[in-house]
Design a protein around this motif. Structure first.
Motif, PDB file in Angstrom:
ATOM      1  N   THR A 290      -3.633  -5.457  -8.776  1.00 48.76           N
ATOM      2  CA  THR A 290      -3.842  -4.293  -8.211  1.00 48.76           C
ATOM      3  C   THR A 290      -2.833  -3.382  -8.608  1.00 48.76           C
TER       4      THR A 290
ATOM      5  N   SER B 253      -4.167  -2.005 -12.027  1.00 50.06           N
ATOM      6  CA  SER B 253      -5.026  -1.009 -11.820  1.00 50.06           C
ATOM      7  C   SER B 253      -4.748   0.355 -11.628  1.00 50.06           C
TER       8      SER B 253
ATOM      9  N   ARG C 142      -2.916 -11.545  -7.476  1.00 52.08           N
ATOM     10  CA  ARG C 142      -3.951 -10.537  -7.189  1.00 52.08           C
ATOM     11  C   ARG C 142      -3.031  -9.086  -6.814  1.00 52.08           C
ATOM     12  N   GLN C 143      -1.755  -9.182  -6.470  1.00 48.31           N
ATOM     13  CA  GLN C 143      -0.926  -8.182  -6.370  1.00 48.31           C
ATOM     14  C   GLN C 143      -0.551  -7.482  -7.840  1.00 48.31           C
TER      15      GLN C 143
ATOM     16  N   ASP D  34       0.934  -1.166  -0.007  1.00 49.58           N
ATOM     17  CA  ASP D  34      -0.026  -0.237  -0.023  1.00 49.58           C
ATOM     18  C   ASP D  34       0.917   1.365   0.018  1.00 49.58           C
TER      19      ASP D  34
ATOM     20  N   ALA E 275      -9.919  -5.664 -10.432  1.00 46.58           N
ATOM     21  CA  ALA E 275      -9.041  -4.571 -10.922  1.00 46.58           C
ATOM     22  C   ALA E 275      -9.565  -3.579 -11.871  1.00 46.58           C
TER      23      ALA E 275
END
Length: 403
Positions: free
Chosen positions: A293, A296, A289-290, A221, A328
Motif C-alpha cells: 500500500t 502504491s 500488505r502495508q 491512513d 497495489a
C-alpha cells in the motif's frame, strides 16, 4: 438489482481524455489490426442486444457486449445508453450502462447523472458520485452535502466524500469533512482521511495529525494522508511515529516522509528491504500488505522506482502474497496512468506486468475509474505512431485486458 459480481478487468484514469470517446477514438471489436477504422456501426437491434447482455451471468458475454457498445458511434450508443439508464428493468444493466456512458463526453451526461442521485439503485448512485468527483460542479455542493447526511450505505459514502473533497475550496465542504474526520465508523473515517490526502487538503492537517497520534486502525491512513497533503507541519509527528509506532505502521510512515520530500532514497530502500523480507518469511502478510500500500501511494505520486519494485516482486509471486501486490499495482495505475504506461514501455516482462495489473483490476471494484483508464489507453493508442513502444503498450493492454 442484479447481484452480479465483477470478474473481469476494467480500469480508471483521467477525465480529460473522455472527449476522445465522442470524437471517434474507438477500436473495432474483433480485429486489433483493424482498429484504425474507428467506430463500427451496428444496427439498432444489435446495440440493444448488447445492452441487454450487460447483465448476463457469463463474464465473456458481458465483456463482449461492453466492447460492442464502446466501439459503436456515439450518435448511436449515447441515446441507447441514456434510455437504458432510465428505463431498463435490470438494475445491473442500468449500472453498467451509466459506467459506459461516462466514457462518452456527451453534453447530456450531467443531466443523466443528476437524475440518479436519489435512485434506490446503490450502484447507480456510486457511479454518480464518482462522476462528480471527476467533473466538479460548485452548483452541486448543496445537493451532495444533503446526500452525505442521508446516504446510509457505508460502501457508497467514500465515493460521495471524494466528490466533495474535490471541491475543498468551499468552506461548507471543509467544515463538513473536518467533522467527518472525527465521527462515524473507522471504515468511513479512513475514506475521508484518504480523500483529504489525495486532494491536498492543507486545511485538514491538524485534524489528521490528531488521528495519526492515536494508536489505532486509522494511524496508517492518517500517516499516508499527511504525506499526500505535503505540508511540512506533519514532519514532527511522522518523525515521532518512526520511533514509537508498530512495525506494521512503519511502511506508511516511511512513504509519508518520502512524499514530504525528506530522505526519499533511504525510505525507498527501507520499503524495498521490508517487501523482500515479508515475501521471504511466512507469517508477515499484514506487513506485506502495508508495504505494498505504501509503495502504491508513492507510485501514484510519480515514483517510478516504487511501481517497478511492485512489478518486479509481484510478477513471479504466488498467492496469498500476490494479491496485495496486484491490488497495489492496479491502485497506482488508475491514479497515475501516464506513469504506468511509461513504465510498461521500458519494462522487460510486459506480459507479466499486464497480467498482474489485470488481476488487480479484478479485485479493485472501481468500475468508473477503470472505465476512465480504458479511455486513456485508447487515447494513447490513437496518438502513438506505428511501431513505437507507446503504440505497442496500448495495443497489448487492449488485447490482454479485453476492452
Amino acid at each position: 438489482m442484479s447481484s452480479i459480481s465483477k470478474s473481469g478487468s476494467v480500469a480508471g484514469a483521467v477525465c480529460f481524455f473522455l472527449i476522445l470517446m465522442a470524437s471517434g477514438a474507438f477500436l473495432t471489436p474483433d480485429v486489433t489490426a483493424a482498429q484504425e477504422r474507428g467506430p463500427q456501426a451496428v444496427s439498432a437491434q444489435e446495440l440493444q442486444t448488447a445492452i441487454n447482455r450487460l447483465g448476463n451471468l457469463d463474464y465473456s458475454i458481458r465483456m463482449n457486449a461492453s466492447r460492442t457498445i464502446r466501439r459503436a458511434p456515439a450518435a448511436q450508443a449515447v441515446p441507447a445508453l441514456i434510455q437504458a439508464v432510465s428505463e431498463h428493468t435490470d438494475g445491473y444493466v442500468r449500472f453498467r450502462a451509466l459506467v459506459l456512458l461516462s466514457g462518452f463526453k456527451d453534453p447530456r451526461t450531467p443531466d443523466v447523472v443528476r437524475g440518479v442521485l436519489n435512485d434506490p439503485n446503490n450502484r447507480l448512485r456510486e457511479v454518480a458520485y464518482a462522476w462528480f468527483e471527476h467533473n466538479p460542479n460548485p452548483g452541486m455542493i448543496p445537493q451532495l452535502l444533503q446526500r452525505l447526511e442521508r446516504e446510509q450505505d457505508d460502501f457508497l459514502r467514500p465515493a460521495l466524500v471524494r466528490a466533495l473533497a474535490a471541491q475543498g475550496t468551499d468552506p461548507r465542504v471543509r467544515d463538513t469533512l473536518l467533522i467527518d474526520v472525527r465521527r462515524g465508523q473507522d471504515f468511513f473515517r479512513g475514506a475521508v482521511i484518504e480523500a483529504l490526502g489525495d486532494y491536498r487538503a492543507t486545511y485538514a492537517v491538524q485534524a489528521i495529525i490528531e488521528v495519526a497520534a492515536l494508536d489505532g486502525p486509522l494511524r496508517d491512513d492518517a500517516a499516508l494522508a499527511l504525506g499526500r497533503v505535503g505540508d511540512q507541519r506533519a514532519l514532527e509527528t511522522l518523525a515521532g511515529l518512526q520511533r514509537t509506532a508498530s512495525r506494521e505502521s512503519q511502511p506508511a510512515i516511511a512513504a509519508a516522509i518520502c512524499l514530504l520530500g525528506i530522505n526519499c532514497a533511504s525510505h525507498e530502500r527501507y520499503l524495498s528491504d521490508t517487501l523482500h523480507f515479508a515475501m521471504q518469511n511466512r507469517g508477515f502478510q499484514e506487513l506485506l500488505r502495508q508495504t505494498a500500500t505504501a509503495l502504491s501511494a508513492l507510485a501514484a505520486r510519480g515514483n517510478q522506482n516504487s511501481l517497478q519494485l511492485l512489478l518486479d516482486v509481484g510478477i513471479p509471486s504466488d498467492n496469498p502474497a500476490r494479491a496485495p501486490l496486484a491490488l497495489a499495482v492496479a491502485g497506482a495505475a488508475i491514479r497515475n496512468t501516464p506513469l504506468l504506461l511509461a513504465t510498461l514501455e521500458r519494462y522487460s516482462n510486459r506480459d507479466g506486468a499486464i497480467a498482474l495489473l489485470g488481476e488487480g483490476f479484478d479485485m479493485l471494484e472501481e468500475d468508473f475509474n477503470e472505465e476512465l483508464f480504458f479511455v486513456t489507453v485508447r487515447y494513447g493508442y490513437w496518438q502513438a505512431a506505428d511501431g513505437t513502444p507507446a503504440r505497442a503498450v496500448s495495443e497489448a493492454l487492449v488485447q490482454k485486458l479485453e476492452f
